[in-house]
Design a protein around this motif. Structure first.
Motif, PDB file in Angstrom:
ATOM      1  N   ARG A   1     -54.781 -64.790 -27.697  1.00 49.94           N
ATOM      2  CA  ARG A   1     -54.031 -64.717 -28.953  1.00 49.94           C
ATOM      3  C   ARG A   1     -53.556 -63.281 -29.218  1.00 49.94           C
ATOM      4  O   ARG A   1     -52.418 -63.060 -29.621  1.00 49.94           O
ATOM      5  CB  ARG A   1     -54.903 -65.214 -30.109  1.00 49.94           C
TER       6      ARG A   1
ATOM      7  N   LEU B   1     -50.624 -62.435 -26.977  1.00 45.01           N
ATOM      8  CA  LEU B   1     -49.385 -63.066 -27.431  1.00 45.01           C
ATOM      9  C   LEU B   1     -48.836 -62.365 -28.674  1.00 45.01           C
ATOM     10  O   LEU B   1     -47.616 -62.185 -28.809  1.00 45.01           O
ATOM     11  CB  LEU B   1     -49.635 -64.546 -27.719  1.00 45.01           C
ATOM     12  N   ILE B   2     -49.725 -61.968 -29.580  1.00 48.47           N
ATOM     13  CA  ILE B   2     -49.276 -61.253 -30.782  1.00 48.47           C
ATOM     14  C   ILE B   2     -48.619 -59.931 -30.405  1.00 48.47           C
ATOM     15  O   ILE B   2     -47.536 -59.587 -30.896  1.00 48.47           O
ATOM     16  CB  ILE B   2     -50.469 -61.014 -31.732  1.00 48.47           C
ATOM     17  N   THR B   3     -49.267 -59.160 -29.506  1.00 45.60           N
ATOM     18  CA  THR B   3     -48.692 -57.870 -29.127  1.00 45.60           C
ATOM     19  C   THR B   3     -47.420 -58.041 -28.300  1.00 45.60           C
ATOM     20  O   THR B   3     -46.537 -57.184 -28.350  1.00 45.60           O
ATOM     21  CB  THR B   3     -49.727 -57.019 -28.370  1.00 45.60           C
ATOM     22  N   LEU B   4     -47.307 -59.140 -27.575  1.00 44.21           N
ATOM     23  CA  LEU B   4     -46.037 -59.438 -26.889  1.00 44.21           C
ATOM     24  C   LEU B   4     -44.928 -59.659 -27.902  1.00 44.21           C
ATOM     25  O   LEU B   4     -43.796 -59.169 -27.735  1.00 44.21           O
ATOM     26  CB  LEU B   4     -46.189 -60.668 -26.001  1.00 44.21           C
ATOM     27  N   ALA B   5     -45.239 -60.417 -28.964  1.00 45.83           N
ATOM     28  CA  ALA B   5     -44.241 -60.634 -30.007  1.00 45.83           C
ATOM     29  C   ALA B   5     -43.854 -59.321 -30.688  1.00 45.83           C
ATOM     30  O   ALA B   5     -42.675 -59.071 -30.967  1.00 45.83           O
ATOM     31  CB  ALA B   5     -44.790 -61.620 -31.043  1.00 45.83           C
ATOM     32  N   ILE B   6     -44.838 -58.466 -30.932  1.00 44.12           N
ATOM     33  CA  ILE B   6     -44.553 -57.157 -31.529  1.00 44.12           C
ATOM     34  C   ILE B   6     -43.656 -56.334 -30.601  1.00 44.12           C
ATOM     35  O   ILE B   6     -42.743 -55.630 -31.057  1.00 44.12           O
ATOM     36  CB  ILE B   6     -45.868 -56.416 -31.818  1.00 44.12           C
ATOM     37  N   THR B   7     -43.889 -56.440 -29.301  1.00 44.73           N
ATOM     38  CA  THR B   7     -43.056 -55.722 -28.329  1.00 44.73           C
ATOM     39  C   THR B   7     -41.597 -56.140 -28.445  1.00 44.73           C
ATOM     40  O   THR B   7     -40.688 -55.297 -28.429  1.00 44.73           O
ATOM     41  CB  THR B   7     -43.572 -55.994 -26.900  1.00 44.73           C
ATOM     42  N   VAL B   8     -41.364 -57.436 -28.561  1.00 45.27           N
ATOM     43  CA  VAL B   8     -39.989 -57.933 -28.675  1.00 45.27           C
ATOM     44  C   VAL B   8     -39.329 -57.413 -29.956  1.00 45.27           C
ATOM     45  O   VAL B   8     -38.174 -56.952 -29.950  1.00 45.27           O
ATOM     46  CB  VAL B   8     -39.965 -59.479 -28.639  1.00 45.27           C
ATOM     47  N   VAL B   9     -40.074 -57.461 -31.057  1.00 47.11           N
ATOM     48  CA  VAL B   9     -39.534 -56.984 -32.336  1.00 47.11           C
ATOM     49  C   VAL B   9     -39.240 -55.495 -32.271  1.00 47.11           C
ATOM     50  O   VAL B   9     -38.156 -55.026 -32.680  1.00 47.11           O
ATOM     51  CB  VAL B   9     -40.521 -57.288 -33.484  1.00 47.11           C
TER      52      VAL B   9
ATOM     53  N   ASP C   1     -36.109 -54.691 -30.162  1.00 45.52           N
ATOM     54  CA  ASP C   1     -34.851 -54.956 -30.880  1.00 45.52           C
ATOM     55  C   ASP C   1     -34.576 -53.881 -31.930  1.00 45.52           C
ATOM     56  O   ASP C   1     -33.443 -53.423 -32.086  1.00 45.52           O
ATOM     57  CB  ASP C   1     -34.913 -56.333 -31.544  1.00 45.52           C
TER      58      ASP C   1
END
Length: 335
Positions: A138, A141-149, A152
């Motif tokens: 988990r 996955l959270i830090t992956l989402a932060i990476t995408v944000v 951008d």
């Protein structure tokens, strides 16, 4: 048996470089000692940059068991912030010459950029990660989402063109090694990495907090049982790890520039170093950086000319060889 295979591979590589690599871009080390020395220095100096970037990652990974996939984003964020601060200090945004940059004009942006990365890392840890401690998937996955944000937002704020942090003029020179010119900026980068390594060793081995951190790497449940507030320790470690990522980002921006995609490349580099060196080991991070840097520098120079574009494959060969001999890395232990 795996140790014998490793020794045989190492002996074969040394013999190839010294005597047999005539049909390679660099030639044999005996025929072209200058090229060999430059390649060796490239390996060591690049290893210094790898160590700075990966040591923070292995601290966080080793103590908190958090695969911080936002590590590369913190690396790139610090680079962009430092570049902006340097440009503001010099009063210009382009065509900056090293002669215009003093040591202060480089050190201050580095500290500012690394601090911003450290604070961002603290926010990530406090807001998104501390409430799901022990849930590695988990958190990843959270830090992956932060990476995408973050990627951008950095693209929107800083643009898509490559930018570079300018080295100080006082360290921008060339020296001659066996007839080959070599940039002293790479030696300066290695010096910064050595200083950081020494300070990190002193912190981890000579201070009470460092001893708690090392104990937490070995057995965090025992540390918690001794009444130590492990959450505070986690916060300090995340701050230190993100700060080191930021310092690595500024060094990387000075060495090769900063651009969209750099974050992913350096996250991968940090992962490779940690896998080779072992989970939670600073000594392993140093050894992994040196091995990885050696392969990256020597492969394109000493592979046969018609096969030099296969150099990247040797990185995976190094990973396979190390994991065959030491499944937990060179200095790692089972989690």
């Amino acid at each position: 048996m795996p140790a014998l295979v490793t020794a045989a591979v190492a002996a074969a590589a040394v013999a190839w470089v010294l005597f047999l690599a005539a049909d390679t871009p660099a030639g044999t080390a005996l025929d072209n000692p200058g090229t060999f020395m430059v390649t060796a220095l490239d390996a060591v100096t690049f290893a210094g940059l790898l160590f700075v970037a990966a040591s923070g990652f292995t601290l966080i990974f080793g103590l908190m068991r958090t695969v911080n996939m936002a590590h590369g984003s913190l690396f790139l964020l610090a680079a962009y912030v430092a570049i902006g601060v340097q440009q503001a200090m010099l009063g210009k945004t382009r065509n900056i010459e090293p002669s215009e940059v003093s040591l202060v004009d480089w050190l201050v942006p580095m500290l500012v950029g690394a601090t911003v990365a450290a604070l961002a890392g603290m926010v990530i840890q406090q807001v998104f990660l501390q409430w799901n401690e022990g849930q590695e998937l988990r958190q990843a996955l959270i830090t992956l989402a932060i990476t995408v944000v973050l990627a951008d937002q950095m693209l929107r704020e800083f643009g898509g063109l490559a930018q570079r942090m300018v080295w100080p003029g006082s360290v921008t020179h060339f020296i001659e090694i066996f007839g080959q010119r070599y940039a002293t900026t790479r030696l300066f980068m290695l010096g910064v990495a050595v200083v950081i390594g020494v300070l990190l060793w002193l912190w981890l081995n000579k201070t009470r907090l460092g001893l708690v951190v090392r104990a937490g790497v070995d057995d965090r449940q025992m540390v918690r049982g001794l009444g130590i507030n492990i959450r505070v320790v986690f916060a300090v470690v995340f701050f230190a790890g993100a700060f080191l990522a930021g310092v690595g980002g500024v060094l990387g921006a000075s060495f090769s520039g900063a651009a969209p995609g750099t974050d992913g490349s350096w996250l991968l580099n940090s992962l490779v170093v940690v896998i080779i060196g072992g989970l939670g080991s600073i000594k392993g991070a140093a050894a992994g950086s040196l091995l990885y840097g050696t392969v990256v520098a020597f492969s394109p120079a000493y592979l046969p000319t018609q096969y030099s574009y296969y150099a990247i494959i040797l990185t995976f060969g190094l990973l396979a060889l190390v994991l065959a001999v030491r499944p937990y890395g060179l200095y790692g232990r089972p989690a």
